[in-house]
Design an enzyme around this catalytic site. Structure first.
Site, PDB file in Angstrom:
ATOM      1  N   ASP A  33      31.979  39.703  40.437  1.00 45.64           N
ATOM      2  CA  ASP A  33      33.236  40.407  40.206  1.00 45.64           C
ATOM      3  C   ASP A  33      34.435  39.494  40.492  1.00 45.64           C
ATOM      4  OD1 ASP A  33      34.417  43.089  39.641  1.00 45.64           O
ATOM      5  OD2 ASP A  33      35.247  42.851  41.648  1.00 45.64           O
ATOM      6  N   GLU A  52      32.645  37.637  35.802  1.00 48.07           N
ATOM      7  CA  GLU A  52      33.660  38.500  35.200  1.00 48.07           C
ATOM      8  C   GLU A  52      34.933  37.691  35.016  1.00 48.07           C
ATOM      9  OE1 GLU A  52      36.211  42.609  35.921  1.00 48.07           O
ATOM     10  OE2 GLU A  52      35.780  41.240  37.579  1.00 48.07           O
ATOM     11  N   ASP A  70      35.163  50.467  33.794  1.00 48.53           N
ATOM     12  CA  ASP A  70      36.596  50.207  33.916  1.00 48.53           C
ATOM     13  C   ASP A  70      37.399  50.678  32.710  1.00 48.53           C
ATOM     14  OD1 ASP A  70      36.611  48.945  36.430  1.00 48.53           O
ATOM     15  OD2 ASP A  70      35.993  47.039  35.561  1.00 48.53           O
TER      16      ASP A  70
END
Length: 583
Positions: free
Chosen positions: A327, A356, A423
């Site tokens: 992340d 990411e 998200d």
């Protein structure tokens, strides 16, 4: 020719070593400015009568975007050393381009040319071989299935009884995933990407409290071991999500700083600008975005590095996971990721490392950090064309051509392609409820290069707005599922598995698109086999002219199994066709 638009450097996507010791070379020129390009190449030590011996080979135009043409060729230097340059022809004049610049005559000095000093096999970017054939399924554990009522948090709501909120719980857990492995198997899934499962305060778990413990609401370590075993027994890989950019507010070392201030032994674990700590209206320490509840970790600190590297090592060694999704990976230093790769790959060489990153990710994809990144440019282009209709087919093809030429082909094959996640709004919402658009999007996702990922529930037509609306409980009542959508996805995954060209074999190219055209197509080719995937964006039926290059063979429509005898394909409104050509 416009020399300012001629771009090449002997690095990254412009010149890279392949697994078979060949070298892929690319150059870009101004759009429609060049009729042909030849690569001039040879061994730098191969001389005869004081002349450098070299050969020429034609380069192939592999794509065109809004501003540039892209040309590529693959060569295999016999002695693994290479000097090379380009002969560019605009139909009237020729110019030569090398490391020494431009010349109107073919230079004889080998120093003029670009260099690949030696082709080392270790320099080839080689992500795990299994990734390119994997179809991923993203699970938000709190909302997939409740398999163990005994570990439910207090005030857990009845499954699906209300809308998801940032602070409510429905009891989803790891046992719930185990209980539904047969569903994933029947769908054709071969990899699961879990959002964080480690102990945390929130329902999304991106605010880690303990990186070495499973959150009790999801189960325990024995449950995870059982889950990994069940997945592996069913041919499914397991990828966990790690948040190394920041911790949660209740991470014990940060709580120690909150309590003790400058006297805390953990004060250097974070980026604190001044003491005492303040949280509102703006924290006086670095965080993810500006939320005081996610303090940024100082990965320059050796204690922090050791702690996080041990986390990466632990879950691979003890639980045999197959991948790490990282992340906010772009906000962590490169040196840490290089150490991370050495640690986890030292335990499991074919582990998949996924970062990411929302922008150009080439600095992380040189073989020393990540195997892939989440392909958000892919996502944006797909949604802009099919769902939002803010771009036309020509713009889409040009944008996608730019995306695929941004990276080496081996990187494109392992790129993590997605059209929705925890998200973002559900793809059905992005399409304003038009399921024809959703089916087109999922068709593109599952026939394009890269490793595709479905967000849980998209295959049964679940809806939901942006976070937290996209995090509804999975619908398990069959009478509430969209079975037409489910069968569509199952069929696409089966086709991808049975037709290697629909996965990551062969060369991909988009067919030229006329302005205002409602249709576009891309082709995949390997030797004498070709597949053409065609889309109609119109609200009316359209016919698509099969290019003359393909007319030598009678194609089979892989979707309906019928032969296509006409030179035109009839496409339904918001429809598609998948044609296979072979001798």
């Amino acid at each position: 020719m416009n020399k300012h638009s001629i771009i090449h450097r002997p690095i990254d996507n412009y010149a890279y070593v392949c697994a078979d010791n060949s070298v892929n070379i690319m150059i870009q020129t101004q759009k429609e400015d060049c009729e042909g390009i030849k690569l001039i190449y040879g061994d730098p030590y191969d001389w005869s009568n004081k002349e450098w011996r070299n050969v020429k080979t034609l380069m192939r135009k592999t794509g065109t975007d809004q501003f540039f043409d892209y040309w590529q060729v693959v060569i295999k230097p016999p002695y693994r050393r290479l000097r090379y340059g380009f002969e560019l022809n605009d139909g009237v004049d020729k110019i030569y381009f090398g490391e020494g610049g431009f010349s109107n005559r073919k230079p004889k000095d080998v120093a003029f040319y670009f260099a690949v000093p030696f082709v080392h096999a270790s320099d080839a970017f080689q992500p795990p071989s299994w990734v390119k054939d994997t179809v991923w399924y993203q699970i938000f554990p709190e909302r997939f299935a409740n398999g163990n009522l005994e570990n439910d948090p207090k005030e857990t709501l009845e499954w699906g009884s209300s809308e998801p909120k940032a602070d409510n719980f429905f009891g989803g857990d790891l046992q719930g995933v185990i209980d539904h492995i047969s569903y994933l198997n029947d769908l054709g899934i071969t990899g699961i990407y879990f959002t964080p499962i480690f102990k945390a305060y929130s329902n999304h778990k991106y605010d880690t409290i303990d990186y070495l413990e499973i959150d009790p609401q999801f189960g325990d370590k024995e449950t995870l071991k059982q889950l990994v075993k069940v997945c592996h027994d069913n041919g499914i890989k397991v990828m966990l999500d790690a948040v190394f950019n920041h911790s949660g507010f209740y991470f014990p070392p940060f709580q120690d700083v909150v309590e003790k201030g400058q006297a805390s032994k953990y004060k250097d674990w974070f980026h604190i600008r001044e003491f005492p700590l303040s949280f509102e209206p703006m924290p006086n320490y670095d965080t993810f975005a500006f939320t005081p509840f996610m303090p940024k970790l100082n990965t320059q600190n050796q204690e922090v590095r050791n702690y996080l590297l041990n986390v990466g090592r632990y879950w691979v060694e003890e639980f045999d996971i197959d991948g790490w999704r990282l992340d906010v990976a772009n906000e962590v230093d490169y040196a840490f990721w290089r150490d991370f790769r050495r640690v986890v790959k030292g335990i499991k060489p074919d582990l998949y490392i996924l970062g990411e990153i929302w922008h150009d990710a080439m600095p992380w994809l040189r073989g020393d950090q990540f195997d892939a990144v989440m392909n958000y440019p892919f996502t944006r282009n797909i949604l802009d064309l099919f769902a939002k209709e803010t771009i036309d087919c020509k713009h889409f093809v040009e944008s996608m051509t730019s995306v695929i030429h941004r990276y080496p082909s081996s990187i494109n094959a392992s790129a993590f392609n997605l059209v929705g996640s925890h998200d973002t709004p559900r793809v059905l919402n992005e399409c304003s409820g038009d399921k024809r658009k959703v089916r087109q999007i999922l068709t593109f996702l599952l026939t394009f290069i890269g490793t595709p990922c479905l967000y849980y529930g998209d295959e049964i037509g679940m809806d939901g707005g942006g976070d937290p609306g996209c995090r509804k409980c999975m619908i398990w009542e069959e009478d509430k599922q969209d079975h037409h959508m489910l069968e569509h996805v199952q069929k696409l995954i089966a086709l991808r598995k049975n037709q290697p060209l629909l996965a990551n074999e062969g060369d991909l190219s988009f067919l030229p698109v006329e302005t205002n055209s409602n249709c576009f197509a891309f082709a995949k080719e390997k030797e004498d086999k070709k597949i053409l995937v065609i889309f109609n964006l119109s609200k009316q039926a359209e016919s698509f002219q099969i290019p003359a290059l393909f007319n030598r063979q009678t194609p089979i429509d892989l979707w309906n199994g019928k032969r296509v005898h006409d030179k035109q394909v009839q496409l339904e409104a918001k429809g598609f066709s998948i044609l296979q050509f072979s001798n």
